[in-house]
Structure formats: structure tokens, C-alpha cells
Motif scaffolding. Structure first.
Motif, mmCIF file in Angstrom:
data_model
loop_
_atom_site.group_PDB
_atom_site.id
_atom_site.type_symbol
_atom_site.label_atom_id
_atom_site.label_comp_id
_atom_site.label_asym_id
_atom_site.label_seq_id
_atom_site.Cartn_x
_atom_site.Cartn_y
_atom_site.Cartn_z
ATOM 1 N N TYR A 15 0.813 -0.984 0.036
ATOM 2 C CA TYR A 15 0.078 -0.065 -0.002
ATOM 3 C C TYR A 15 1.009 1.275 0.067
ATOM 4 O O TYR A 15 1.441 1.713 1.063
ATOM 5 N N ILE A 18 4.111 1.136 2.260
ATOM 6 C CA ILE A 18 3.837 -0.141 3.102
ATOM 7 C C ILE A 18 3.960 -1.294 2.657
ATOM 8 O O ILE A 18 3.039 -1.636 1.830
ATOM 9 N N GLY A 43 -1.461 -8.474 8.386
ATOM 10 C CA GLY A 43 -1.769 -8.832 7.074
ATOM 11 C C GLY A 43 -3.021 -9.594 6.473
ATOM 12 O O GLY A 43 -3.125 -10.056 5.509
HETATM 13 N N1 ADP Z 1 -6.283 0.338 2.599
HETATM 14 C C1 ADP Z 1 -4.923 0.618 3.130
HETATM 15 N N2 ADP Z 1 -4.130 1.258 2.734
HETATM 16 C C2 ADP Z 1 -2.952 1.257 3.535
HETATM 17 N N3 ADP Z 1 -2.488 0.846 4.460
HETATM 18 C C3 ADP Z 1 -3.281 -0.366 4.733
HETATM 19 C C4 ADP Z 1 -4.674 -0.601 3.976
HETATM 20 N N4 ADP Z 1 -5.100 -1.723 4.554
HETATM 21 C C5 ADP Z 1 -4.217 -2.468 5.228
HETATM 22 N N5 ADP Z 1 -3.041 -1.516 5.363
HETATM 23 C C6 ADP Z 1 -1.917 -1.873 6.192
HETATM 24 O O1 ADP Z 1 -1.523 -3.134 5.866
HETATM 25 C C7 ADP Z 1 -1.042 -3.812 6.912
HETATM 26 C C8 ADP Z 1 -1.736 -5.179 7.157
HETATM 27 O O2 ADP Z 1 -3.214 -4.786 7.411
HETATM 28 P P1 ADP Z 1 -4.171 -5.950 7.569
HETATM 29 O O3 ADP Z 1 -4.189 -6.868 6.418
HETATM 30 O O4 ADP Z 1 -5.807 -5.147 7.854
HETATM 31 O O5 ADP Z 1 -3.937 -6.758 8.825
HETATM 32 P P2 ADP Z 1 -4.769 -7.754 9.771
HETATM 33 O O6 ADP Z 1 -6.049 -8.091 9.074
HETATM 34 O O7 ADP Z 1 -3.737 -8.889 10.095
HETATM 35 O O8 ADP Z 1 -4.940 -6.939 11.062
HETATM 36 C C9 ADP Z 1 -1.146 -2.874 8.202
HETATM 37 O O9 ADP Z 1 0.052 -2.077 8.329
HETATM 38 C C10 ADP Z 1 -2.334 -1.922 7.822
HETATM 39 O O10 ADP Z 1 -2.066 -0.684 8.371
#
Ligand code: ADP
Ligand code: MG
Length: 254
Positions: A15, A18, A43
Motif C-alpha cells: 500500500y 507499506i 496482513g
Molecule cells: N487500505 C489500506 N491502505 C494502507 N494501508 C493499509 C490498508 N489496509 C491495510 N493496510 C496496512 O496493511 C497492514 C496489514 O493490514 P491488515 O491486512 O488489515 O492486517 P490484519 O487483518 O492482520 O490486522 C497494516 O500495516 C495496515 O495498516
């Protein structure tokens, strides 16, 4: 081990700057329940969205039933038999159980040349599907808004199975459910898997993972930090994988 249903090869997702997923590889067999565990931000949701066509990976490959497959939209994933079941987001609350079950696939018969919904035929199909799964709903003519969260989940899962679903993804499916509904939900997942369907369930509750899963895959900071058979591990070992007490990729073999 039966035939692999889905194989992930080196899936990454950025992202912007990130790196949410840094190269995820694992597979799930037909009839297998995989619990996906990991800390907040590991993730998990990102991975599940990629599998279900809701998000495009930055790189990597997916094989579904032995063929390269990457869904570009949730509808494309659904057509292939891959679906995310949300607690109640995908039911229409203002129509009844039968209508929700059919939703776009209604049975019609001709009355004087005019197609008319065959409500009795549809009701019979739903009754049989729910009975087969051991799900009891007092009346199939109840509007979804009057059903409990557990009943809605049961209908969605049964609908998925009935229409030929092959891989179901559940992201924290019991977050809003009580103890008894959660117990039934876990039983239903085992029942679904026993029909050859693959199940990937995200949960942060260790006890649920150990109750329902055949295999536990731990994601930590975008990598697979553990991939072990449930029978080969323990809650303490899995916690170590989640928090990083064991080096990524180590842990007891599965
Ligand atoms: N739409 C997005 N834009 C930017 N960063 C994101 C987005 N969705 C998730 N992230 C980032 O990606 C990483 C993984 O998130 P996520 O998949 O939601 O983790 P989990 O479901 O294991 O809690 C985290 O650092 C989160 O902040
Ligand atoms: Mg999440």
C-alpha cells in the motif's frame, strides 16, 4: 492429504510505501480448515481480500484447482466458487429466508405464459438444504432482519454450499456472536469442510482456532511465521509464532 484446492505463491501487497504482504506462500486442501492467525496489522485481511478478488496483489501467483487463477473482482471469485461470508452484510434484511437463499437464482414457472416465482418449490429447496446441514430456522418466511447473527451466518454458509461454493473465507466470523451461537458456528464449519469445501478462518481467539482448524498458518509482519498441523502444535507455540518469540519460518513442522 487430499488434492490442493488453493495454492498461494509468493503473494506480495504494497500500500504505497507499506509492504503489507512480503511474499506469502501456503496451500489449502479440499475439505481442510485453515485458521489464519496473527497480530493486528499482520496482513490477514489483506490476504483474504486478495484471495476473494477484492484486492489486487502487487506480485505473486495463485493456483485454484491446479490452474493459475486470480480473481479481479469479488463476482469473478464467486463465480469460481470462492466467497467471503460476512456476518450479515450480504443478506437482505427486508426479505425472507427463501428470498435470501435464492437471490437472483429464483425458480419460476409459467402461468398463462407469464413467469411466476415458484415459491413452494423454492421453499422446499431451502428446507432441504438447511435440514441437511442441521440448521433450524423457525420459519423460512421470517425476514432476515428478525434472525439472530448466528442464524444469518448459517443461512449464508448454507447458501454458499448449496450453490457450489468451493472455498469460503471467514474474517472474524464470531466477533459479534454469543457463546452458544459461536459453538454452533464452529460445528457448522466442520460440517461444511466435511463436504470437501476448503475453509480459511481468521480469528484472534486461539481456542477457536484449535477447536476448528486442521492447520494453523501464522502471519507476522507480512510473512508466514508458522504453518503447522493443529495436532503438531500448542497454543503456547502459536503465541510464540505470533509475537515473534520463534524466528519466522521455524516452529514445529507441520
Ligand atoms: N487500505 C489500506 N491502505 C494502507 N494501508 C493499509 C490498508 N489496509 C491495510 N493496510 C496496512 O496493511 C497492514 C496489514 O493490514 P491488515 O491486512 O488489515 O492486517 P490484519 O487483518 O492482520 O490486522 C497494516 O500495516 C495496515 O495498516
Ligand atoms: Mg483484519
Amino acid at each position: 492429504m487430499s488434492e490442493p484446492l488453493l495454492t498461494l505463491e509468493n503473494i506480495t501487497k504494497n500500500y504505497g510505501a507499506i509492504e503489507a504482504l512480503k511474499g506469502i506462500s501456503f496451500s489449502i486442501a479440499k475439505g481442510e480448515v485453515v485458521a489464519l492467525l496473527g497480530d493486528n496489522g499482520a496482513g490477514k485481511s489483506t490476504l483474504v481480500k486478495i484471495i476473494a478478488g477484492g484486492l489486487e496483489p502487487t506480485s505473486g501467483r495463485m493456483l485454484f484447482e491446479g490452474r493459475e487463477f486470480l480473481a479481479r473482482t469479488p463476482a469473478e471469485a464467486k463465480a469460481a466458487g470462492i466467497e467471503t461470508v460476512y456476518q450479515d452484510l450480504s443478506l437482505c434484511t427486508n426479505v425472507d429466508v427463501v428470498a435470501n437463499f435464492f437471490m437472483g437464482r429464483e425458480i419460476a414457472r409459467n402461468v398463462l405464459g407469464v413467469p411466476v416465482l415458484d415459491e413452494r418449490a423454492m421453499e422446499a429447496v431451502v428446507a432441504a438444504a438447511l435440514a441437511n446441514a442441521g440448521t433450524r430456522i423457525p420459519s423460512l418466511r421470517t425476514k432476515a432482519e428478525h434472525l439472530s447473527g448466528g442464524q444469518r451466518q448459517a443461512i449464508e454458509l448454507n447458501r454458499f454450499v448449496h450453490w457450489g461454493g468451493k472455498l469460503v473465507l471467514l474474517d472474524e466470523p464470531f466477533a459479534a456472536l454469543g457463546v452458544e451461537q459461536t459453538r454452533r458456528g464452529l460445528e457448522m464449519i466442520r460440517q461444511v469442510a466435511s463436504q470437501g469445501i476448503g475453509v480459511i478462518i481468521i480469528t484472534h481467539i486461539m481456542q477457536q482456532a484449535f477447536q476448528v482448524a486442521d492447520r494453523i498458518v501464522v502471519i507476522r509482519q507480512g510473512i508466514v511465521a508458522g504453518d503447522v498441523a493443529r495436532s503438531n502444535t500448542s497454543p503456547d507455540a502459536v503465541i510464540d509464532m505470533i509475537t515473534g518469540e520463534t524466528p519466522a519460518g521455524a516452529g514445529p513442522g507441520g
